[in-house]
Design an enzyme around this catalytic site. Structure first.
Site, PDB file in Angstrom:
ATOM      1  N   THR A 161      86.285  84.884  -8.576  1.00 18.90           N
ATOM      2  CA  THR A 161      86.498  83.777  -9.513  1.00 18.90           C
ATOM      3  C   THR A 161      87.889  83.193  -9.301  1.00 18.90           C
ATOM      4  O   THR A 161      88.056  81.976  -9.171  1.00 18.90           O
ATOM      5  CB  THR A 161      86.335  84.264 -10.967  1.00 18.90           C
ATOM      6  OG1 THR A 161      85.012  84.773 -11.154  1.00 18.90           O
ATOM      7  CG2 THR A 161      86.590  83.133 -11.949  1.00 18.90           C
ATOM      8  N   ASP A 188      76.782  85.250 -17.645  1.00 20.84           N
ATOM      9  CA  ASP A 188      75.417  84.761 -17.450  1.00 20.84           C
ATOM     10  C   ASP A 188      74.455  85.623 -18.271  1.00 20.84           C
ATOM     11  O   ASP A 188      74.153  86.746 -17.885  1.00 20.84           O
ATOM     12  CB  ASP A 188      75.067  84.828 -15.962  1.00 20.84           C
ATOM     13  CG  ASP A 188      73.689  84.288 -15.649  1.00 20.84           C
ATOM     14  OD1 ASP A 188      72.940  83.925 -16.593  1.00 20.84           O
ATOM     15  OD2 ASP A 188      73.345  84.229 -14.462  1.00 20.84           O
ATOM     16  N   GLY A 213      85.044  91.775 -10.572  1.00 21.82           N
ATOM     17  CA  GLY A 213      84.450  92.347 -11.791  1.00 21.82           C
ATOM     18  C   GLY A 213      83.766  93.678 -11.581  1.00 21.82           C
ATOM     19  O   GLY A 213      84.088  94.659 -12.264  1.00 21.82           O
ATOM     20  N   HIS A 267      76.977  95.732 -13.213  1.00 15.67           N
ATOM     21  CA  HIS A 267      78.091  96.311 -13.962  1.00 15.67           C
ATOM     22  C   HIS A 267      78.042  95.881 -15.430  1.00 15.67           C
ATOM     23  O   HIS A 267      79.060  95.670 -16.074  1.00 15.67           O
ATOM     24  CB  HIS A 267      79.426  95.942 -13.305  1.00 15.67           C
ATOM     25  CG  HIS A 267      79.713  94.468 -13.297  1.00 15.67           C
ATOM     26  ND1 HIS A 267      78.958  93.562 -12.600  1.00 15.67           N
ATOM     27  CD2 HIS A 267      80.667  93.751 -13.919  1.00 15.67           C
ATOM     28  CE1 HIS A 267      79.440  92.351 -12.789  1.00 15.67           C
ATOM     29  NE2 HIS A 267      80.480  92.437 -13.594  1.00 15.67           N
ATOM     30  N   ARG A 298      83.465  93.814 -25.930  1.00 15.53           N
ATOM     31  CA  ARG A 298      83.724  94.664 -27.097  1.00 15.53           C
ATOM     32  C   ARG A 298      85.221  94.746 -27.386  1.00 15.53           C
ATOM     33  O   ARG A 298      85.656  94.568 -28.516  1.00 15.53           O
ATOM     34  CB  ARG A 298      83.152  96.071 -26.878  1.00 15.53           C
ATOM     35  CG  ARG A 298      83.288  96.975 -28.098  1.00 15.53           C
ATOM     36  CD  ARG A 298      82.694  98.370 -27.871  1.00 15.53           C
ATOM     37  NE  ARG A 298      81.331  98.333 -27.386  1.00 15.53           N
ATOM     38  CZ  ARG A 298      80.945  98.692 -26.150  1.00 15.53           C
ATOM     39  NH1 ARG A 298      81.813  99.134 -25.275  1.00 15.53           N
ATOM     40  NH2 ARG A 298      79.685  98.629 -25.802  1.00 15.53           N
ATOM     41  N   HIS A 308      80.549  85.132 -14.065  1.00 14.32           N
ATOM     42  CA  HIS A 308      79.499  85.706 -13.234  1.00 14.32           C
ATOM     43  C   HIS A 308      79.114  84.705 -12.151  1.00 14.32           C
ATOM     44  O   HIS A 308      79.418  83.510 -12.257  1.00 14.32           O
ATOM     45  CB  HIS A 308      78.287  86.047 -14.092  1.00 14.32           C
ATOM     46  CG  HIS A 308      78.505  87.260 -14.943  1.00 14.32           C
ATOM     47  ND1 HIS A 308      77.891  87.432 -16.143  1.00 14.32           N
ATOM     48  CD2 HIS A 308      79.280  88.358 -14.746  1.00 14.32           C
ATOM     49  CE1 HIS A 308      78.269  88.592 -16.667  1.00 14.32           C
ATOM     50  NE2 HIS A 308      79.114  89.153 -15.838  1.00 14.32           N
ATOM     51  N   ASP A 368      80.371  97.399 -17.968  1.00 18.14           N
ATOM     52  CA  ASP A 368      81.743  96.884 -17.950  1.00 18.14           C
ATOM     53  C   ASP A 368      81.837  95.551 -18.692  1.00 18.14           C
ATOM     54  O   ASP A 368      82.821  95.294 -19.399  1.00 18.14           O
ATOM     55  CB  ASP A 368      82.240  96.693 -16.511  1.00 18.14           C
ATOM     56  CG  ASP A 368      82.315  97.980 -15.731  1.00 18.14           C
ATOM     57  OD1 ASP A 368      82.374  99.051 -16.357  1.00 18.14           O
ATOM     58  OD2 ASP A 368      82.314  97.914 -14.491  1.00 18.14           O
ATOM     59  N   ASP A 411      86.927  93.623 -14.567  1.00 16.38           N
ATOM     60  CA  ASP A 411      86.627  93.480 -15.993  1.00 16.38           C
ATOM     61  C   ASP A 411      87.432  94.499 -16.793  1.00 16.38           C
ATOM     62  O   ASP A 411      87.958  94.193 -17.861  1.00 16.38           O
ATOM     63  CB  ASP A 411      85.133  93.680 -16.264  1.00 16.38           C
ATOM     64  CG  ASP A 411      84.261  92.606 -15.652  1.00 16.38           C
ATOM     65  OD1 ASP A 411      84.779  91.514 -15.346  1.00 16.38           O
ATOM     66  OD2 ASP A 411      83.057  92.858 -15.472  1.00 16.38           O
ATOM     67  N   LYS A 440      80.263  80.654 -11.942  1.00 15.08           N
ATOM     68  CA  LYS A 440      81.560  80.384 -11.303  1.00 15.08           C
ATOM     69  C   LYS A 440      81.807  78.888 -11.134  1.00 15.08           C
ATOM     70  O   LYS A 440      82.903  78.404 -11.391  1.00 15.08           O
ATOM     71  CB  LYS A 440      81.662  81.099  -9.957  1.00 15.08           C
ATOM     72  CG  LYS A 440      81.878  82.598 -10.092  1.00 15.08           C
ATOM     73  CD  LYS A 440      82.176  83.217  -8.761  1.00 15.08           C
ATOM     74  CE  LYS A 440      82.120  84.712  -8.736  1.00 15.08           C
ATOM     75  NZ  LYS A 440      82.519  85.452  -9.901  1.00 15.08           N
ATOM     76  N   THR A 465      89.566  87.624 -12.186  1.00 14.89           N
ATOM     77  CA  THR A 465      88.921  88.603 -11.328  1.00 14.89           C
ATOM     78  C   THR A 465      88.720  87.988  -9.944  1.00 14.89           C
ATOM     79  O   THR A 465      88.657  86.764  -9.801  1.00 14.89           O
ATOM     80  CB  THR A 465      87.583  89.066 -11.930  1.00 14.89           C
ATOM     81  OG1 THR A 465      86.768  87.939 -12.193  1.00 14.89           O
ATOM     82  CG2 THR A 465      87.806  89.867 -13.210  1.00 14.89           C
ATOM     83  N   GLY A 466      88.638  88.852  -8.939  1.00 13.90           N
ATOM     84  CA  GLY A 466      88.618  88.514  -7.521  1.00 13.90           C
ATOM     85  C   GLY A 466      88.074  87.185  -7.074  1.00 13.90           C
ATOM     86  O   GLY A 466      88.821  86.239  -6.828  1.00 13.90           O
TER      87      GLY A 466
END
Length: 127
Positions: A41, A84, A59, A91, A100, A12, A94, A64, A16, A38-39
């Protein structure tokens, strides 16, 4: 010879910097594996470390879920997700779904630097 692992990297916004610093510190080890991030990051990791990273969507734009699909399809061995807990995420659904699915598929997951250090230094990781 170390088995090449598929590692997902995501953080998050407020986390980062920590993940990028962790990746820089562990650059030698990470360079031996396939990295997916993810983008933003991933872009920050590439800029700071020069590591080869397969960029997914951001994300909030499905990144995600891309990582979650990789886990469900047994294409991701480890998830390093510096999330975080003190900031609401637009989101959040997500984020919870990704965490999960990582638990459902018994994917080793690090949510902070201490756990990421344990994973990357584990003898199991280096088999």
């Amino acid at each position: 010879m170390v088995q090449k692992r598929n590692i997902g990297l995501v953080a998050h916004d407020n986390m980062k910097k920590d993940l990028v610093e962790w990746a820089e510190y562990n650059k030698g080890t990470l360079s031996q594996h396939c990295l997916y991030a993810t983008g933003n990051t991933g872009k920050q990791i590439i800029e700071r470390t020069g590591l080869s990273v397969m960029l997914l969507k951001g994300g909030p734009h499905g990144g995600d879920m891309e990582l979650g699909a990789m886990i469900a399809n047994k294409k991701l061995d480890y998830l390093i997700f510096f999330w975080d807990p003190l900031t609401n995420q637009p989101h959040d659904v997500d984020v919870k779904a990704l965490l999960r699915v990582a638990v459902v598929y018994n994917t080793p997951t690090a949510c902070n630097r201490a756990t990421a250090d344990l994973i990357i230094s584990s003898p199991i990781f280096h088999r």
